[in-house]
Design a protein around this motif. Structure first.
Motif, PDB file in Angstrom:
ATOM      1  N   GLY A 437       0.821  -1.218   0.000  1.00 50.41           N
ATOM      2  CA  GLY A 437       0.000   0.000   0.000  1.00 50.41           C
ATOM      3  C   GLY A 437       0.846   1.254   0.000  1.00 50.41           C
ATOM      4  O   GLY A 437       0.533   2.221  -0.714  1.00 50.41           O
ATOM      5  N   ARG A 438       1.906   1.260   0.758  1.00 54.75           N
ATOM      6  CA  ARG A 438       2.767   2.444   0.785  1.00 54.75           C
ATOM      7  C   ARG A 438       3.505   2.627  -0.543  1.00 54.75           C
ATOM      8  O   ARG A 438       3.718   3.766  -0.977  1.00 54.75           O
ATOM      9  CB  ARG A 438       3.767   2.337   1.934  1.00 54.75           C
ATOM     10  CG  ARG A 438       3.118   2.413   3.301  1.00 54.75           C
ATOM     11  CD  ARG A 438       4.142   2.498   4.417  1.00 54.75           C
ATOM     12  NE  ARG A 438       3.510   2.504   5.726  1.00 54.75           N
ATOM     13  CZ  ARG A 438       4.179   2.641   6.875  1.00 54.75           C
ATOM     14  NH1 ARG A 438       5.504   2.759   6.860  1.00 54.75           N
ATOM     15  NH2 ARG A 438       3.539   2.641   8.032  1.00 54.75           N
ATOM     16  N   LEU A 440       2.354   1.789  -3.471  1.00 55.29           N
ATOM     17  CA  LEU A 440       1.370   2.360  -4.400  1.00 55.29           C
ATOM     18  C   LEU A 440       1.190   3.845  -4.146  1.00 55.29           C
ATOM     19  O   LEU A 440       0.967   4.633  -5.082  1.00 55.29           O
ATOM     20  CB  LEU A 440       0.031   1.624  -4.255  1.00 55.29           C
ATOM     21  CG  LEU A 440      -0.029   0.204  -4.807  1.00 55.29           C
ATOM     22  CD1 LEU A 440      -1.350  -0.451  -4.446  1.00 55.29           C
ATOM     23  CD2 LEU A 440       0.147   0.218  -6.336  1.00 55.29           C
ATOM     24  N   GLY A 441       1.302   4.261  -2.876  1.00 56.69           N
ATOM     25  CA  GLY A 441       1.154   5.677  -2.555  1.00 56.69           C
ATOM     26  C   GLY A 441       2.278   6.535  -3.100  1.00 56.69           C
ATOM     27  O   GLY A 441       2.119   7.756  -3.226  1.00 56.69           O
ATOM     28  N   ALA A 442       3.412   5.894  -3.433  1.00 53.37           N
ATOM     29  CA  ALA A 442       4.556   6.659  -3.944  1.00 53.37           C
ATOM     30  C   ALA A 442       4.604   6.670  -5.460  1.00 53.37           C
ATOM     31  O   ALA A 442       5.539   7.233  -6.039  1.00 53.37           O
ATOM     32  CB  ALA A 442       5.850   6.086  -3.379  1.00 53.37           C
ATOM     33  N   THR A 443       3.613   6.041  -6.126  1.00 50.66           N
ATOM     34  CA  THR A 443       3.627   5.959  -7.593  1.00 50.66           C
ATOM     35  C   THR A 443       2.616   6.915  -8.192  1.00 50.66           C
ATOM     36  O   THR A 443       1.796   7.512  -7.487  1.00 50.66           O
ATOM     37  CB  THR A 443       3.296   4.521  -8.059  1.00 50.66           C
ATOM     38  OG1 THR A 443       2.011   4.165  -7.560  1.00 50.66           O
ATOM     39  CG2 THR A 443       4.334   3.545  -7.544  1.00 50.66           C
ATOM     40  N   GLU A 444       2.710   7.073  -9.488  1.00 50.71           N
ATOM     41  CA  GLU A 444       1.789   7.934 -10.222  1.00 50.71           C
ATOM     42  C   GLU A 444       1.014   7.103 -11.231  1.00 50.71           C
ATOM     43  O   GLU A 444       1.304   5.914 -11.451  1.00 50.71           O
ATOM     44  CB  GLU A 444       2.572   9.042 -10.936  1.00 50.71           C
ATOM     45  CG  GLU A 444       3.377   9.954 -10.004  1.00 50.71           C
ATOM     46  CD  GLU A 444       4.192  10.966 -10.770  1.00 50.71           C
ATOM     47  OE1 GLU A 444       4.160  10.919 -12.030  1.00 50.71           O
ATOM     48  OE2 GLU A 444       4.877  11.783 -10.128  1.00 50.71           O
ATOM     49  N   GLU A 445       0.030   7.734 -11.870  1.00 48.46           N
ATOM     50  CA  GLU A 445      -0.759   7.024 -12.882  1.00 48.46           C
ATOM     51  C   GLU A 445       0.153   6.610 -14.042  1.00 48.46           C
ATOM     52  O   GLU A 445       0.960   7.392 -14.526  1.00 48.46           O
ATOM     53  CB  GLU A 445      -1.875   7.931 -13.382  1.00 48.46           C
ATOM     54  CG  GLU A 445      -2.808   7.231 -14.370  1.00 48.46           C
ATOM     55  CD  GLU A 445      -3.931   8.136 -14.819  1.00 48.46           C
ATOM     56  OE1 GLU A 445      -4.722   7.711 -15.676  1.00 48.46           O
ATOM     57  OE2 GLU A 445      -4.012   9.282 -14.312  1.00 48.46           O
ATOM     58  N   SER A 476      11.208   8.592  -2.188  1.00 48.38           N
ATOM     59  CA  SER A 476       9.907   8.634  -1.537  1.00 48.38           C
ATOM     60  C   SER A 476       9.554   7.277  -0.929  1.00 48.38           C
ATOM     61  O   SER A 476       9.046   7.188   0.189  1.00 48.38           O
ATOM     62  CB  SER A 476       8.831   9.040  -2.545  1.00 48.38           C
ATOM     63  OG  SER A 476       7.555   9.001  -1.967  1.00 48.38           O
ATOM     64  N   LEU A 480       8.876   6.393   2.996  1.00 46.92           N
ATOM     65  CA  LEU A 480       7.587   5.864   3.439  1.00 46.92           C
ATOM     66  C   LEU A 480       7.755   4.547   4.189  1.00 46.92           C
ATOM     67  O   LEU A 480       7.119   4.316   5.221  1.00 46.92           O
ATOM     68  CB  LEU A 480       6.663   5.653   2.238  1.00 46.92           C
ATOM     69  CG  LEU A 480       6.086   6.918   1.594  1.00 46.92           C
ATOM     70  CD1 LEU A 480       5.317   6.579   0.327  1.00 46.92           C
ATOM     71  CD2 LEU A 480       5.165   7.637   2.583  1.00 46.92           C
TER      72      LEU A 480
END
Length: 824
Positions: A437-438, A440-445, A476, A480
């Motif tokens: 989950g973390r 994914l939070g550091a990625t972009e579309e 990042s 995280l």
């Protein structure tokens, strides 16, 4: 009377008539034959003899007439009767014929006349000598005339007899005709009588038989009387009754069969309905007029209520699926309904007209397929794309010419194995999901985050400047994941190491998926080597190191055969007792071309490639072999790699080596690293206990570098703990000193010996002795030396302690040991 007797009586009558007629005819024929014989005897034979005699008499007379007078004049015999004797030789024949005619004649008058002629001729014959020629001729003439008269008489008798025979034949023929007529009348009467007695019953029997054959079994049969006809009619009556009974039985059986058949049909229909209504598929059948003639319960459940006879267009109320019921050829397709259901339909045309449709609700199957498809491309724990989808996406990105840059980030969680082993797999799984989950939070579309397995993750970033933005993403992510994780009742700290490899511009087309992933892995390996919790970009130097590692592996495989490996020994020194307590066997490799190769280079390669197994056994065998020739007070310590513990035969191999070399197991000490216990704790503890049972001592190497040393010490009572050289090197630092102090205190409390490695200075020696650590190892005392040089190292250590002959007992004992070892 029976038919047989009647026929017998008729036959007898006809036979008797035939016999009577035959007898009568026989009598008539016999009478006619007798008459014929009389005619033959009296007429023809007698007349024949008479004519023969007459002819002879005529010839005799002619003979006499033909005689001329000269002959007669010269022959007086003729005159005197002698000529008759000469020319009358025919006379006996005439007499004989007359005798035959008289003997065959049945007429008394004729016989008397012939007998008179016979007598005259006999007298003539006897009196001829006395008769003259003239007298003789006269007698012959008279006899000839009488003979002529007799012939006529006999001819008249023959005519008379012929007439009598003709009359007799006519009478016989008449009587025969009468007899035949009488016989015919009798036979006709007998036939009429027999016909009257036989034919009517037979006609009645035939009529009854025909009626029975035509199937009429209500015929009235009255046998009556006696005999075969009565028996025949009785048999026909019995047959009629039997046929009627059989027909009734057949009708009863047919009725029962019909009842059973109806029951079977009903049962079969019930079974058919049960099977039809318990099908998982909906089924409906339409006739040639497109009318519904059959459907099952599942079909009604799927599409609602309707009735038989409805048209195909009326059956389904949903306009979106009406077209699937339109008549046509065989077909099979899938249709998704507006309510979200997915229906699989199959049509089978009927040759006589109409068709059958089957419908299956495959919504759940489609969802399952989607789930399976998702599972095939996604990780079951975190829900992230898996290795398969990661590779496919990366390959597509490298083929996409519009994509101007591709960067791959390979990530490993730091300390995940420790958390997983210490707190259990559920906590480890929770950590992986939280880390995902973390990430994914550091990625972009447009980025793809995938879990490759275990605690390995990977990220694909596409687009211009992918390498630069990938670096920012790595920072990042590191930040995280460095924050603590709250996992239920546990607060867990972890980190992440990142390796980055990028491909862009003209070089992208030359880059393949495996190469890009390999480069990112090399960068990750470098990040871990540099202290973890950081990131590194792939550099060509990393690949060169990898190639160098591969060369080391290839060369190491043949090092044993080439004799390039040997053991060096470094002493263990007890500074308080001022003696050498043992030595540690250390593997050294001298390459034939590159020279000495550092254990820090080839030991990790051996462990990763699996070569550590044969190398470890060789080290153990060689150390035991050499130590067996040393003094009994000198022990030997051998390191075992965690990779060796994965072999089930390890305990047996150690036992075999001890038996082979003859080394006392109490002189052998096996060193294991703390990381070993992070694998399969129970299996490792079982092997360690087996070593302990053999008398071998166990030492934990690199103690304090892991995260759960204290827990493992409580599980297995080690004989010795070795303080890692990293703490000794920084002993002047408060943290390192505190760890050393804690390890020494723990060892003293548990009754476990302690030794410090990596002692290189006098200050380090004194600090450790002050903290209570008396056994040490390091360059300060002696460097590792080959076995032939080990005695010199021990002597130098003894001299360093100032041991002399008049020293203290313990010193003298140490000196004695040292001298004895030097001599050996």
């Amino acid at each position: 009377m029976s038919i047989r007797l009647k026929l017998l009586a008729g036959s007898l009558v006809l036979t008797l008539v035939t016999i009577v007629l035959g007898g009568y005819a026989h009598v008539s024929q016999r009478e006619v034959g007798t008459l014929a014989m009389r005619i033959y005897d009296e007429t023809f034979l007698s007349l024949d003899h008479l004519r023969s005699a007459q002819n002879a008499l005529v010839e005799l007379r002619a003979d006499y007439r033909m005689l001329d007078s000269s002959a007669l004049a010269r022959n007086d015999e003729l005159e005197s009767g002698n000529g008759f004797a000469t020319y009358g030789r025919r006379l006996p024949h005439i007499i004989a014929d007359l005798e035959s005619a008289a003997g065959r004649s049945t007429s008394s008058a004729g016989r008397a006349r012939i007998e008179a002629l016979h007598a005259d001729l006999v007298a003539l014959q006897e009196g001829s000598p006395r008769l003259s020629r003239r007298q003789l001729l006269d007698q012959l003439l008279r006899i000839d005339r009488e003979l002529e008269t007799a012939v006529e008489t006999f001819a008249d008798d023959g005519l008379r007899l012929r007439r009598e025979i003709g009359g007799l034949v006519s009478a016989s023929m008449h009587e025969m005709a009468v007899a035949v007529a009488v016989a015919a009348a009798i036979a006709l009467a007998a036939s009429v009588l027999l016909s009257g007695m036989i034919v009517p019953p037979l006609n009645r029997a035939v009529k009854v038989a025909k009626a029975i054959a035509e199937g009429r079994l209500d015929n009235e049969i009255t046998p009556g009387g006696r005999g075969e006809t009565a028996d025949l009619l009785g048999a026909l009556a019995t047959m009629q009754d039997g046929i009627a009974a059989q027909l009734q039985r057949i009708q009863d059986l047919m009725a029962a069969q019909a009842k059973t058949y109806d029951h079977r049909i009903a049962l079969q229909n019930a079974r058919f309905q049960a099977a039809l209504n318990n099908m998982s598929q909906g089924l409906c059948m339409f006739d040639e007029n497109e009318r519904l003639v059959v459907f099952n319960r599942r079909f009604a459940q799927m599409f609602g209520g309707f009735r038989l006879g409805a048209s195909a267009s009326q059956v389904l109320l949903s306009p979106e699926i009406k077209h699937i019921l339109a008549p046509g050829t065989d077909a099979a397709f899938t249709h998704e309904l507006p309510d979200g259901r997915v229906i699989s339909m199959t049509r089978q045309m009927i040759p006589e007209g109409g068709w059958v449709d089957t419908f299956e609700d495959i919504t759940e199957r489609r969802l399952a397929e989607r789930r399976l498809s998702h599972m095939a491309l996604h990780d079951g724990l975190t829900g992230l794309p898996n290795r398969v989808q990661f590779r496919e996406t990366l390959a597509a990105a490298l083929r996409d010419h519009e994509c101007r840059g591709v960067a791959v980030l390979c990530l490993d969680l730091d300390g995940f194995k420790t958390v997983n082993d210490a707190l259990g797999h559920p906590v480890g799984d929770a950590l992986l999901k939280a880390a995902a989950g973390r990430l994914l939070g550091a990625t972009e579309e447009g980025d793809l985050v995938a879990r490759l397995g275990g605690d390995e993750f990977a990220v694909i970033r596409r687009g211009p400047g992918a390498a630069e933005t990938a670096e920012a993403m790595a920072r990042s992510m590191i930040a995280l994941l460095a924050e603590p994780f709250r996992l239920g009742d546990h607060l867990v700290t972890a980190g992440v190491s990142v390796g980055i490899a990028a491909s862009g511009g003209a070089h992208r087309a030359e880059m393949c998926v495996d190469t890009l992933i390999k480069n990112a892995d090399l960068a990750l390996y470098r990040a871990k080597s540099d202290g973890r919790g950081t990131y590194r970009f792939f550099e060509p130097e990393m690949d060169r190191r990898l190639q160098a590692r591969r060369r080391i592996e290839l060369d190491l495989r043949g090092a044993l055969e080439r004799g390039e490996l040997e053991l060096h020994y470094q002493p263990f020194v007890d500074v308080s007792a001022r003696t050498v307590t043992g030595v540690e066997a250390l593997l050294r490799w001298t390459h034939k071309e590159r020279g000495p190769v550092s254990p820090a280079e080839f030991i990790p390669v051996a462990e990763e490639s699996g070569l550590i197994r044969p190398l470890g056994l060789w080290v153990l065998r060689e150390a035991c072999r050499q130590a067996a020739a040393w003094p009994q007070w000198l022990d030997v310590s051998v390191n075992l790699s965690p990779v060796q513990f994965r072999t089930d035969s390890l305990v047996g191999d150690v036992r075999s080596i001890l038996a082979e070399t003859g080394l006392d197991p109490r002189r052998l000490q096996l060193e294991v690293t703390e990381s070993l216990l992070l694998q399969d704790t129970q299996s490792v503890l079982v092997k360690l206990q087996a070593f302990r049972d053999l008398g071998i001592r166990i030492s934990m190497d690199d103690f304090g570098t892991g995260y759960s040393s204290l827990g493992y010490i409580s599980k297995f009572p080690f004989d010795k703990i070795k303080i890692d050289q990293s703490f000794v090197r920084d002993i002047e630092k408060p943290d390192s000193l505190a760890i050393i102090r804690a390890v020494i205190g723990l060892s003293r409390a548990l009754g476990i010996a302690v030794i410090a490695e990596g002692v290189e200075t006098e200050a380090q020696r004194d600090a450790l002795r002050t903290e209570g650590c008396h056994e040490m190892q390091g360059y300060f005392f002696a460097k590792p030396q080959p076995a032939p040089e080990l005695a010199g190292s021990v002597l130098r250590i003894a001299r360093g302690f100032g041991i002399a002959e008049d020293a203290l007992p313990d010193a003298r004992q140490a000196g004695e040991r040292t001298s004895a070892f030097a001599a050996a």
